[in-house]
Write a protein that holds these residues in place. Structure first.
Motif, PDB file in Angstrom:
ATOM      1  N   ARG A  12       0.818  -1.220   0.000  1.00  0.00           N
ATOM      2  CA  ARG A  12       0.000   0.000   0.000  1.00  0.00           C
ATOM      3  C   ARG A  12       0.850   1.266   0.000  1.00  0.00           C
ATOM      4  NH1 ARG A  12      -3.591  -1.445   5.134  1.00  0.00           N
ATOM      5  NH2 ARG A  12      -1.640  -2.554   5.609  1.00  0.00           N
ATOM      6  N   PHE A  13       2.077   1.151   0.501  1.00  0.00           N
ATOM      7  CA  PHE A  13       2.959   2.318   0.577  1.00  0.00           C
ATOM      8  C   PHE A  13       3.287   2.858  -0.813  1.00  0.00           C
ATOM      9  CE2 PHE A  13       7.237   4.278   1.452  1.00  0.00           C
ATOM     10  CZ  PHE A  13       6.790   5.264   2.311  1.00  0.00           C
ATOM     11  N   SER A 253      -0.311   2.789   8.991  1.00  0.00           N
ATOM     12  CA  SER A 253      -1.725   2.768   8.644  1.00  0.00           C
ATOM     13  C   SER A 253      -2.544   3.161   9.866  1.00  0.00           C
ATOM     14  CB  SER A 253      -2.129   1.363   8.194  1.00  0.00           C
ATOM     15  OG  SER A 253      -2.210   0.484   9.318  1.00  0.00           O
ATOM     16  N   PRO A 254      -3.852   3.460   9.701  1.00  0.00           N
ATOM     17  CA  PRO A 254      -4.691   3.768  10.870  1.00  0.00           C
ATOM     18  C   PRO A 254      -4.752   2.631  11.883  1.00  0.00           C
ATOM     19  CG  PRO A 254      -5.776   4.471   8.844  1.00  0.00           C
ATOM     20  CD  PRO A 254      -4.578   3.670   8.438  1.00  0.00           C
ATOM     21  N   LEU A 259       3.886   0.804   7.083  1.00  0.00           N
ATOM     22  CA  LEU A 259       3.737   0.689   5.637  1.00  0.00           C
ATOM     23  C   LEU A 259       5.042   0.942   4.905  1.00  0.00           C
ATOM     24  CD1 LEU A 259       0.318   2.525   5.120  1.00  0.00           C
ATOM     25  CD2 LEU A 259       0.743   0.094   5.550  1.00  0.00           C
ATOM     26  N   GLY A 260       5.834   1.885   5.408  1.00  0.00           N
ATOM     27  CA  GLY A 260       7.091   2.189   4.757  1.00  0.00           C
ATOM     28  C   GLY A 260       7.813   3.328   5.426  1.00  0.00           C
ATOM     29  N   PHE A 293       7.309  15.580  -3.225  1.00  0.00           N
ATOM     30  CA  PHE A 293       5.942  15.417  -3.717  1.00  0.00           C
ATOM     31  C   PHE A 293       5.477  13.990  -3.431  1.00  0.00           C
ATOM     32  CE2 PHE A 293       7.054  19.170  -6.236  1.00  0.00           C
ATOM     33  CZ  PHE A 293       5.910  19.934  -6.060  1.00  0.00           C
ATOM     34  N   MET A 294       4.200  13.874  -3.024  1.00  0.00           N
ATOM     35  CA  MET A 294       3.667  12.609  -2.562  1.00  0.00           C
ATOM     36  C   MET A 294       2.523  12.127  -3.453  1.00  0.00           C
ATOM     37  SD  MET A 294       5.540  12.193   0.131  1.00  0.00           S
ATOM     38  CE  MET A 294       4.687  10.908   1.061  1.00  0.00           C
ATOM     39  N   GLY A 295       2.111  10.890  -3.243  1.00  0.00           N
ATOM     40  CA  GLY A 295       0.974  10.326  -3.939  1.00  0.00           C
ATOM     41  C   GLY A 295      -0.302  10.456  -3.147  1.00  0.00           C
ATOM     42  N   VAL A 296      -0.234  11.064  -1.983  1.00  0.00           N
ATOM     43  CA  VAL A 296      -1.399  11.256  -1.113  1.00  0.00           C
ATOM     44  C   VAL A 296      -1.366  12.684  -0.588  1.00  0.00           C
ATOM     45  CG1 VAL A 296      -0.207  10.489   1.000  1.00  0.00           C
ATOM     46  CG2 VAL A 296      -2.697  10.202   0.794  1.00  0.00           C
TER      47      VAL A 296
END
Length: 301
Positions: A12-13, A253-254, A259-260, A293-296
């Protein structure tokens, strides 16, 4: 981003990072950076360089400059719901606010008639309540403030309601409370305890509380950090927790699953999401500030 700049512990990361975005060093030559806060209206980042007793500024195309000299050894910073700067000051042992005209007012400096230790990190919820931690790092020496004896007898977390004349203590069982962040819906409050920095065998974890009507309950350990101690952290729009650590930024994660990691060459102190799309991660480290820059996106305010 280069392969050796991050670790993937969960597939997921990969969807949270922007794999081809380079890690950029946007500032250096500081002593201990803290408290990054992004102002979208001006497209600029502010942060504290605590031992140098100054606050710094960075903006795309303009580079780095001094935002405020003689900054009272400021540490954590955030924006309130009117876009004003709220700051933790070690020097005056207070929470202050910078008004739109540039004047600075003290919002809180005492609890039950006794001075705070050295307010450290701060956030503002959707109701305008200011939540802040108060460890004693700023009074332990003259490096990040002024050496002094604590008056309260402990290191606690407080909340200052809009218009209130005094903050209220919301939890008093931390060794050294540090970073704070809400879940996106503000039903959870995460608080770091970095007690292991000065206490042998002390805590190095993030706890999480249920929040209801401004009160905290059901305290439990969310994650424990194995590399250094957790300091500042932020939550993204999916509820993942991105926390500082000795070797970089760790993402959980929550549910508390690692995750990474984003690996950095310096000890990380704090971080914030910013940029015009909230998809740029700004990271304060020992002597430098990095951007990625991120993906989220970061959680919406």
């Amino acid at each position: 981003m280069n392969k050796n700049e991050y670790e993937i512990h969960d597939a997921r990361f990969r969807w949270l990072i922007q794999a081809n975005a380079p890690l950029q060093k946007i500032a250096g030559d500081c002593l201990w950076n803290e408290g990054p806060v992004y102002f979208p209206a001006a497209d600029q980042l502010l942060w504290s360089d605590i031992p140098n007793n100054r606050m710094m500024r960075w903006a795309p195309g303009a580079g780095v400059g001094v935002f405020r000299a003689n900054a009272n050894f400021s540490n954590g910073n955030t924006r309130d719901n009117e876009g004003r700067l709220v700051t933790c000051e070690h020097g005056r042992r207070c929470i202050s606010r910078t008004e739109h005209d540039g004047s600075v007012v003290v919002l809180a400096s005492h609890y039950q008639g006794r001075r705070f230790n050295s307010p450290n990190d701060v956030i503002v919820d959707s109701r305008g309540t200011i939540w802040f931690s108060d460890p004693d790092y700023g009074i332990m020496s003259d490096y990040e403030g002024f050496r002094a004896e604590g008056e309260i007898g402990g290191c606690h977390v407080y909340a200052l309601e809009p218009g209130a004349s005094e903050a209220r203590c919301v939890t008093d069982d931390f060794v050294k409370p540090n970073g704070l962040a809400f879940s996106p819906d503000e039903s959870l409050l995460y608080i770091a305890d970095s007690g292991a920095s000065h206490v042998e065998g002390g805590p190095r974890h993030i706890r999480v509380f249920d929040v209801r009507d401004g009160a905290l309950s059901n305290s439990r350990v969310f994650v424990s950090i194995q590399n250094g101690v957790p300091d500042g952290f932020r939550v993204d729009e999916q509820g993942n927790v991105w926390t500082s650590a000795e070797d970089g930024v760790h993402c959980y994660s929550p549910q508390g699953e690692l995750l990474g990691k984003i690996l950095l060459p310096e000890v990380v102190s704090n971080l914030t999401f910013g940029g015009l799309n909230r998809n740029r991660l700004f990271v304060t480290a020992t002597s430098s500030v990095y951007a990625l820059f991120m993906g989220v996106r970061g959680a919406a305010r």
